[in-house]
Design a protein around this motif. Structure first.
Motif, short mmCIF file in Angstrom:
data_model
loop_
_atom_site.label_atom_id
_atom_site.label_comp_id
_atom_site.label_asym_id
_atom_site.label_seq_id
_atom_site.Cartn_x
_atom_site.Cartn_y
_atom_site.Cartn_z
N PRO A 141 0.83 -1.22 0.00
CA PRO A 141 0.00 0.00 0.00
C PRO A 141 0.86 1.26 0.00
O PRO A 141 1.79 1.38 0.81
N GLU A 152 -2.85 2.88 -11.31
CA GLU A 152 -4.08 2.34 -10.74
C GLU A 152 -3.96 1.96 -9.27
O GLU A 152 -4.97 1.77 -8.61
N ASP A 155 -2.33 5.82 -4.22
CA ASP A 155 -3.15 6.97 -3.81
C ASP A 155 -2.30 8.23 -3.86
O ASP A 155 -1.11 8.21 -3.52
N THR A 303 -5.50 7.74 5.10
CA THR A 303 -5.74 7.13 3.78
C THR A 303 -5.04 5.79 3.66
O THR A 303 -5.62 4.80 3.18
N ASP A 306 -6.65 3.16 5.91
CA ASP A 306 -7.87 2.68 5.27
C ASP A 306 -7.53 1.68 4.16
O ASP A 306 -8.19 0.64 4.02
N LYS A 307 -6.49 1.99 3.42
CA LYS A 307 -6.08 1.12 2.31
C LYS A 307 -5.60 -0.23 2.83
O LYS A 307 -5.88 -1.28 2.25
N CYS A 310 -8.80 -2.13 4.58
CA CYS A 310 -9.83 -2.55 3.62
C CYS A 310 -9.25 -3.37 2.47
O CYS A 310 -10.00 -3.82 1.59
N LYS A 311 -7.91 -3.52 2.47
CA LYS A 311 -7.22 -4.24 1.39
C LYS A 311 -7.60 -3.67 0.02
O LYS A 311 -7.80 -4.40 -0.96
N ARG A 312 -7.70 -2.34 -0.01
CA ARG A 312 -8.08 -1.67 -1.25
C ARG A 312 -6.91 -1.63 -2.22
O ARG A 312 -5.82 -1.21 -1.87
N LYS A 313 -7.13 -2.06 -3.44
CA LYS A 313 -6.07 -2.10 -4.45
C LYS A 313 -6.07 -0.86 -5.34
O LYS A 313 -5.02 -0.36 -5.72
N LYS A 314 -7.25 -0.38 -5.67
CA LYS A 314 -7.36 0.73 -6.62
C LYS A 314 -6.96 2.04 -5.95
O LYS A 314 -7.38 2.35 -4.83
N LYS A 316 -6.58 6.31 -5.59
CA LYS A 316 -7.48 7.45 -5.75
C LYS A 316 -6.67 8.73 -5.52
O LYS A 316 -5.59 8.71 -4.94
#
Length: 334
Positions: A141, A152, A155, A303, A306-307, A310-314, A316
Motif C-alpha cells: 500500500p 491504478e 493513492d 488514507t 484505510d487502504k 480494507c485491502k483496497r487495491k485501486k 485514488k
C-alpha cells in the motif's frame, strides 16, 4: 524472560488460548481472560512483536520516504504524519533521500525488508527511478503526497495549486494592482505549472496583460527569489506586485529589495505560497497562500490505514484546498 508457555502454565490454559486473549482473535470467557492477564502481569510477559507480525502479517509500522527535507514546509507535514501514526497505533520509519539515488535504493529495500505495512512518499520532483522502483512494489500500500505518476494502485494527495495561484493573484488584483509579475518554481514540476496556471487564469479573467519580462522561473530556494528581484528591478518598467511560488523565494526577494532600498509593501507588494511558520514572523509578515500541512500529513496516514485495513487495491486522488493568509507584505494600490 518469560515465554507464552510460562503464561499458559501459570494461567492453567493452553498457549493457543493465551494467544487468542492477547490478540483478541476469538471469544474467551471473561474468567479465563482475567487469569491470563494476571499471569502476564505476574511474569512481566511482553509478546514478541516480530513473532506477532509473522502471525498476523502486520508490523503496525509505516515507512515515510521524503525526497527533500530542506524546505520548512516538509517539517510540518512530517509532524502531522508522526502525530497521526501515533494516534492510529503505528510506528514510523523516516528516510530522507536528498536526491541521492543510492540512498533511494538502499532505503526502499530496507523498508520493504522490515515488512512495513505501507509506504508514504513526500515527493518534490519527478524521478523516473523512484517511480519505477515503487511500481515494482505494487502490492505494498502506497500514498504519495504532492505529486507523482498516474497509475491504478497508488493513492495521491495533492494541493490544489492552480486554485492557490489564482487566489494569490486575485488578491493582488483586488488590492488595485494591475502590473503584476510572477516568480515560479522549476517549471518541470507540476505544482509550479499549476500555480502559474492559476496566475494566468486570474490575469486573463481581469483582462490584464502578462509582461513576459516579469515572469521568472526560480528553484524554490531563497537565492532564486533574490536573483529574480535583481532581474526585474533592472527593467525600465517595473511591476508593483509579485506573486512568488513559495515563501522561501518570497523572503529572498524581500531581502534583495531591502538591500536596494526598495520598501515592501509600499513600493513593491509580495505574496508567497506555503505559509511556512516563519512567514508570520518575517519583516514584513508575509501574506501567503496557506496549505494545510499537518492536515496533509494526517490525511496521508488515515488514507493508507484505510487502504491497509480494507485491502483496497485501486488508487485514488484527493485534493486539499488552499486558503489566503493576509498579513502585511501587500499594500493597497492607490
Amino acid at each position: 524472560m518469560a515465554t507464552i508457555k510460562d503464561v499458559a502454565k501459570l494461567a492453567g490454559v493452553s498457549t493457543t488460548t493465551v494467544s487468542h486473549v492477547l490478540n483478541n482473535t476469538r471469544f474467551v470467557a471473561k474468567e479465563t481472560q482475567e487469569r491470563v492477564y494476571a499471569a502476564v502481569q505476574s511474569l512481566n510477559y511482553a509478546p514478541s512483536a516480530v513473532a506477532r507480525s509473522l502471525k498476523v502479517n502486520q508490523t503496525r509500522t509505516l515507512g515515510l520516504l521524503v525526497t527533500s527535507s530542506s524546505n520548512p514546509f516538509f517539517a510540518e507535514v512530517v509532524q502531522g504524519v508522526e502525530a497521526e501514526c501515533f494516534k492510529e497505533g503505528y510506528s514510523l520509519l523516516l528516510c530522507t533521500i536528498e536526491g541521492d539515488r543510492q540512498k533511494l535504493r538502499h532505503y526502499l529495500t530496507t523498508l520493504v525488508a522490515k515488512r512495513i505495512d505501507g509506504l508514504l512518499i513526500m515527493c518534490t520532483e519527478y524521478d523516473p527511478l523512484l517511480f519505477s522502483l515503487l511500481e515494482s512494489y505494487e502490492s505494498l500500500p502506497q500514498v504519495i503526497m504532492d505529486w507523482g505518476p498516474s497509475n491504478e494502485f497508488m493513492d495521491k494527495i495533492q494541493d490544489n495549486s492552480a486554485q492557490g495561484g489564482y487566489l494569490a493573484t486575485q488578491y493582488l488584483i483586488d488590492q488595485g494592482h494591475t502590473d503584476i509579475g510572477c516568480v515560479t518554481g522549476p517549471m518541470e514540476k507540476l505544482p509550479s505549472q499549476q500555480r502559474f496556471a492559476g496566475f494566468q487564469s486570474a490575469m486573463d479573467k481581469a483582462k490584464l496583460p502578462i509582461n513576459p519580462n516579469w515572469v521568472i522561473a526560480g528553484d524554490f530556494e531563497a537565492i532564486s527569489g533574490e536573483q529574480a528581484f535583481n532581474i526585474i528591478w533592472s527593467s525600465a518598467k517595473r511591476p508593483t506586485a509579485m506573486f512568488v511560488g513559495n515563501d522561501v523565494m518570497a523572503m529572498g526577494m524581500i531581502c534583495a529589495a531591502y538591500k536596494q532600498g526598495v520598501r515592501v509593501p509600499e513600493t513593491l507588494s509580495v505574496i508567497g505560497y506555503d505559509d511556512i511558520p516563519m512567514a508570520e514572523y518575517f519583516i514584513p509578515p508575509l501574506t501567503s497562500i496557506s496549505q494545510p500541512k499537518r492536515d496533509l500529513g494526517k490525511l496521508a496516514v488515515t488514507t493508507i490505514v484505510d487502504k491497509i485495513q480494507c485491502k483496497r487495491k485501486k488508487g485514488k486522488t484527493l485534493l486539499l484546498e488552499p486558503s489566503l493568509s493576509i498579513r502585511y507584505s501587500v499594500s493597497r494600490r492607490k
